[in-house]
Design an enzyme around this catalytic site. Structure first.
Site, mmCIF file in Angstrom:
data_model
loop_
_atom_site.group_PDB
_atom_site.id
_atom_site.type_symbol
_atom_site.label_atom_id
_atom_site.label_comp_id
_atom_site.label_asym_id
_atom_site.label_seq_id
_atom_site.Cartn_x
_atom_site.Cartn_y
_atom_site.Cartn_z
ATOM 1 N N GLY A 18 0.820 -1.220 0.000
ATOM 2 C CA GLY A 18 0.000 0.000 0.000
ATOM 3 C C GLY A 18 0.845 1.257 0.000
ATOM 4 O O GLY A 18 0.512 2.238 0.665
ATOM 5 N N ARG A 21 0.414 5.309 -2.278
ATOM 6 C CA ARG A 21 -0.131 6.570 -1.767
ATOM 7 C C ARG A 21 0.086 6.650 -0.256
ATOM 8 O O ARG A 21 0.499 5.679 0.369
ATOM 9 C CB ARG A 21 -1.638 6.639 -2.030
ATOM 10 C CG ARG A 21 -2.004 6.532 -3.459
ATOM 11 C CD ARG A 21 -3.500 6.654 -3.694
ATOM 12 N NE ARG A 21 -4.205 5.387 -3.620
ATOM 13 C CZ ARG A 21 -5.269 5.176 -2.852
ATOM 14 N NH1 ARG A 21 -5.721 6.135 -2.067
ATOM 15 N NH2 ARG A 21 -5.880 4.013 -2.850
ATOM 16 N N LEU A 66 -4.532 -7.649 -2.202
ATOM 17 C CA LEU A 66 -4.310 -8.546 -1.067
ATOM 18 C C LEU A 66 -5.578 -9.249 -0.608
ATOM 19 O O LEU A 66 -5.529 -10.063 0.315
ATOM 20 C CB LEU A 66 -3.654 -7.781 0.091
ATOM 21 C CG LEU A 66 -2.187 -7.411 -0.179
ATOM 22 C CD1 LEU A 66 -1.693 -6.371 0.825
ATOM 23 C CD2 LEU A 66 -1.282 -8.634 -0.152
ATOM 24 N N TYR A 152 -12.949 -3.361 10.807
ATOM 25 C CA TYR A 152 -11.657 -2.693 10.608
ATOM 26 C C TYR A 152 -10.940 -2.537 11.950
ATOM 27 O O TYR A 152 -9.763 -2.882 12.089
ATOM 28 C CB TYR A 152 -11.889 -1.326 9.961
ATOM 29 C CG TYR A 152 -10.658 -0.457 9.883
ATOM 30 C CD1 TYR A 152 -9.731 -0.624 8.863
ATOM 31 C CD2 TYR A 152 -10.424 0.528 10.840
ATOM 32 C CE1 TYR A 152 -8.593 0.177 8.801
ATOM 33 C CE2 TYR A 152 -9.300 1.327 10.786
ATOM 34 C CZ TYR A 152 -8.385 1.150 9.763
ATOM 35 O OH TYR A 152 -7.258 1.936 9.705
ATOM 36 N N LYS A 156 -7.317 -4.373 13.337
ATOM 37 C CA LYS A 156 -6.116 -3.668 13.798
ATOM 38 C C LYS A 156 -5.700 -4.160 15.179
ATOM 39 O O LYS A 156 -4.513 -4.308 15.465
ATOM 40 C CB LYS A 156 -6.378 -2.154 13.811
ATOM 41 C CG LYS A 156 -6.635 -1.571 12.417
ATOM 42 C CD LYS A 156 -5.437 -1.789 11.506
ATOM 43 C CE LYS A 156 -5.564 -1.070 10.187
ATOM 44 N NZ LYS A 156 -4.353 -1.126 9.363
ATOM 45 N N ILE A 185 -4.492 10.748 10.184
ATOM 46 C CA ILE A 185 -3.430 11.211 9.300
ATOM 47 C C ILE A 185 -4.108 11.603 7.988
ATOM 48 O O ILE A 185 -4.903 10.822 7.441
ATOM 49 C CB ILE A 185 -2.402 10.078 9.038
ATOM 50 C CG1 ILE A 185 -1.845 9.495 10.357
ATOM 51 C CG2 ILE A 185 -1.301 10.551 8.103
ATOM 52 C CD1 ILE A 185 -0.917 10.362 11.143
HETATM 53 P P1 NAP Z 1 -4.588 5.176 1.665
HETATM 54 O O1 NAP Z 1 -4.065 6.544 1.398
HETATM 55 O O2 NAP Z 1 -6.062 4.918 1.611
HETATM 56 O O3 NAP Z 1 -3.820 4.168 0.700
HETATM 57 C C1 NAP Z 1 -4.168 2.825 0.741
HETATM 58 C C2 NAP Z 1 -3.072 2.002 0.096
HETATM 59 O O4 NAP Z 1 -3.424 0.617 0.248
HETATM 60 C C3 NAP Z 1 -2.924 2.276 -1.373
HETATM 61 O O5 NAP Z 1 -1.572 2.081 -1.735
HETATM 62 C C4 NAP Z 1 -3.811 1.190 -2.001
HETATM 63 O O6 NAP Z 1 -3.409 0.838 -3.318
HETATM 64 C C5 NAP Z 1 -3.556 0.038 -1.053
HETATM 65 N N1 NAP Z 1 -4.664 -0.902 -1.040
HETATM 66 C C6 NAP Z 1 -5.986 -0.618 -0.889
HETATM 67 N N2 NAP Z 1 -6.708 -1.748 -0.975
HETATM 68 C C7 NAP Z 1 -5.832 -2.762 -1.178
HETATM 69 C C8 NAP Z 1 -5.957 -4.149 -1.400
HETATM 70 N N3 NAP Z 1 -7.159 -4.749 -1.428
HETATM 71 N N4 NAP Z 1 -4.846 -4.882 -1.614
HETATM 72 C C9 NAP Z 1 -3.637 -4.296 -1.630
HETATM 73 N N5 NAP Z 1 -3.442 -2.983 -1.434
HETATM 74 C C10 NAP Z 1 -4.539 -2.227 -1.212
HETATM 75 O O7 NAP Z 1 -4.130 4.643 3.100
HETATM 76 P P2 NAP Z 1 -3.482 5.429 4.345
HETATM 77 O O8 NAP Z 1 -4.496 6.360 4.893
HETATM 78 O O9 NAP Z 1 -2.126 5.904 3.979
HETATM 79 O O10 NAP Z 1 -3.354 4.226 5.394
HETATM 80 C C11 NAP Z 1 -2.197 3.415 5.467
HETATM 81 C C12 NAP Z 1 -2.323 2.514 6.675
HETATM 82 O O11 NAP Z 1 -2.475 3.302 7.854
HETATM 83 C C13 NAP Z 1 -3.540 1.597 6.635
HETATM 84 O O12 NAP Z 1 -3.214 0.344 7.214
HETATM 85 C C14 NAP Z 1 -4.546 2.300 7.512
HETATM 86 O O13 NAP Z 1 -5.468 1.395 8.076
HETATM 87 C C15 NAP Z 1 -3.623 2.888 8.556
HETATM 88 N N6 NAP Z 1 -4.223 4.040 9.220
HETATM 89 C C16 NAP Z 1 -4.486 5.189 8.554
HETATM 90 C C17 NAP Z 1 -5.046 6.267 9.220
HETATM 91 C C18 NAP Z 1 -5.335 7.569 8.553
HETATM 92 O O14 NAP Z 1 -5.874 8.467 9.230
HETATM 93 N N7 NAP Z 1 -4.998 7.751 7.300
HETATM 94 C C19 NAP Z 1 -5.361 6.132 10.575
HETATM 95 C C20 NAP Z 1 -5.089 4.947 11.235
HETATM 96 C C21 NAP Z 1 -4.519 3.910 10.545
HETATM 97 P P3 NAP Z 1 -4.094 1.551 -4.629
HETATM 98 O O15 NAP Z 1 -3.401 2.883 -4.786
HETATM 99 O O16 NAP Z 1 -3.831 0.608 -5.751
HETATM 100 O O17 NAP Z 1 -5.555 1.701 -4.304
#
Ligand code: NAP
Length: 247
Positions: A18, A21, A66, A152, A156, A185
């Site tokens: 992932g 982005r 995945l 979700y 986690k 974030i």
């Molecule tokens: P994001 O910007 O939504 O990006 C998601 C990434 O995961 C992208 O690279 C996407 O690929 C990939 N992805 C989505 N579905 C997938 C699948 N089925 N199989 C493989 N890859 C997949 O995510 P983010 O906000 O940076 O979050 C990153 C991590 O931090 C995640 O585990 C999230 O749960 C955790 N997190 C985030 C926040 C927050 O506030 N942002 C808070 C707590 C935890 P594509 O580009 O191809 O779609």
């Protein structure tokens, strides 16, 4: 003591799922800036993955959804990482009583089962080297589950439990495993929800530091846990959440 040497990852290979982005891309860039060869990953080829590939020095790109049980082991076989950052996740937001079996299974598959499969595939080579770093990406929802994200949030918490369990079993082989739990974030996944200013203000008030994080705020902790600077840290849950997860 030479601090830059402790963070130097030259000679290491990282897979960051992932990382097309958001937080994953920022961690991939940080690992590359410390000298690692990094595989950036997205579900499929496209603009985001191309941009990640262009912005992360010496990177290669790998793809795969995945939710397909064949993908985790294939990605590890392609990259042969000694640093595995299991960052990709999916998040389905809806009232708890309406979550379908298929939606629950899909979230557990991507967020938890795929991580287990990648670890199983990556550990033998790490064991052979007597060096490995595994970082799972959790969430503040381990502490503060959102009412509309029951699966979700549970996925986690399952990662954090897995980390404590495996840290004891992998430690003798020089492999550390830790969980980094971000708070709010600013990434693509929450842009729409936080564009509602009333909702955003309510969420911000739950953050002791009173601001939302940027992807790069997760990088320092990730580099510590993926390098020799963190060689004596295993089985921990590091919250990068502005204090939001505090009781
Ligand atoms: P994001 O910007 O939504 O990006 C998601 C990434 O995961 C992208 O690279 C996407 O690929 C990939 N992805 C989505 N579905 C997938 C699948 N089925 N199989 C493989 N890859 C997949 O995510 P983010 O906000 O940076 O979050 C990153 C991590 O931090 C995640 O585990 C999230 O749960 C955790 N997190 C985030 C926040 C927050 O506030 N942002 C808070 C707590 C935890 P594509 O580009 O191809 O779609």
């Amino acid at each position: 003591m030479n601090i830059p040497t402790l963070f130097n990852l030259t000679g290491h290979t990282a897979l960051v799922t992932g990382s097309s982005r958001g937080i994953g891309r920022a961690i991939a860039l940080g690992l590359a800036e410390c000298g690692a060869k990094v595989a950036v990953h997205g579900t499929k080829p496209g603009k985001a993955l191309d941009e990640a590939l262009a912005s992360v020095p010496r990177s290669i790109a790998v793809t795969g959804d995945l939710s397909d049980p064949e993908v985790p082991a294939r990605l590890v076989a392609e990259v042969k990482p000694d640093i595995l950052v299991a960052n990709a996740s999916i998040q389905i937001r809806k009232p708890w009583a309406e979550v379908t079996q298929a939606e629950a299974e899909q979230q557990m598959q991507v967020n938890f089962h795929a991580t287990v499969r990648m670890i199983q595939a990556a550990v033998p080579a790490m064991r052979a080297k007597k060096w490995g770093r595994i970082l799972t990406i959790g969430s503040v929802q381990q502490q503060r589950p959102h009412p509309d994200m029951i699966v979700y949030a549970a996925s986690k918490s399952a990662l954090e439990n897995l980390v404590r369990n495996l840290a004891k079993q992998l430690g003798p082989d020089g492999i550390t495993i830790n969980n980094l739990a971000p708070g709010v974030i600013l990434t693509d996944r929450n842009t729409a929800a936080l564009s509602d200013e009333v909702y955003a203000a309510r969420v911000r008030d739950m953050v002791p530091l009173r601001f939302f994080g940027e992807s790069q705020d997760c990088v320092g902790a990730a580099l510590l846990l993926c390098s020799d600077a963190g060689r004596y840290i295993t089985g921990v849950d590091v919250r990068v959440d502005g204090g939001m997860g505090l009781p």
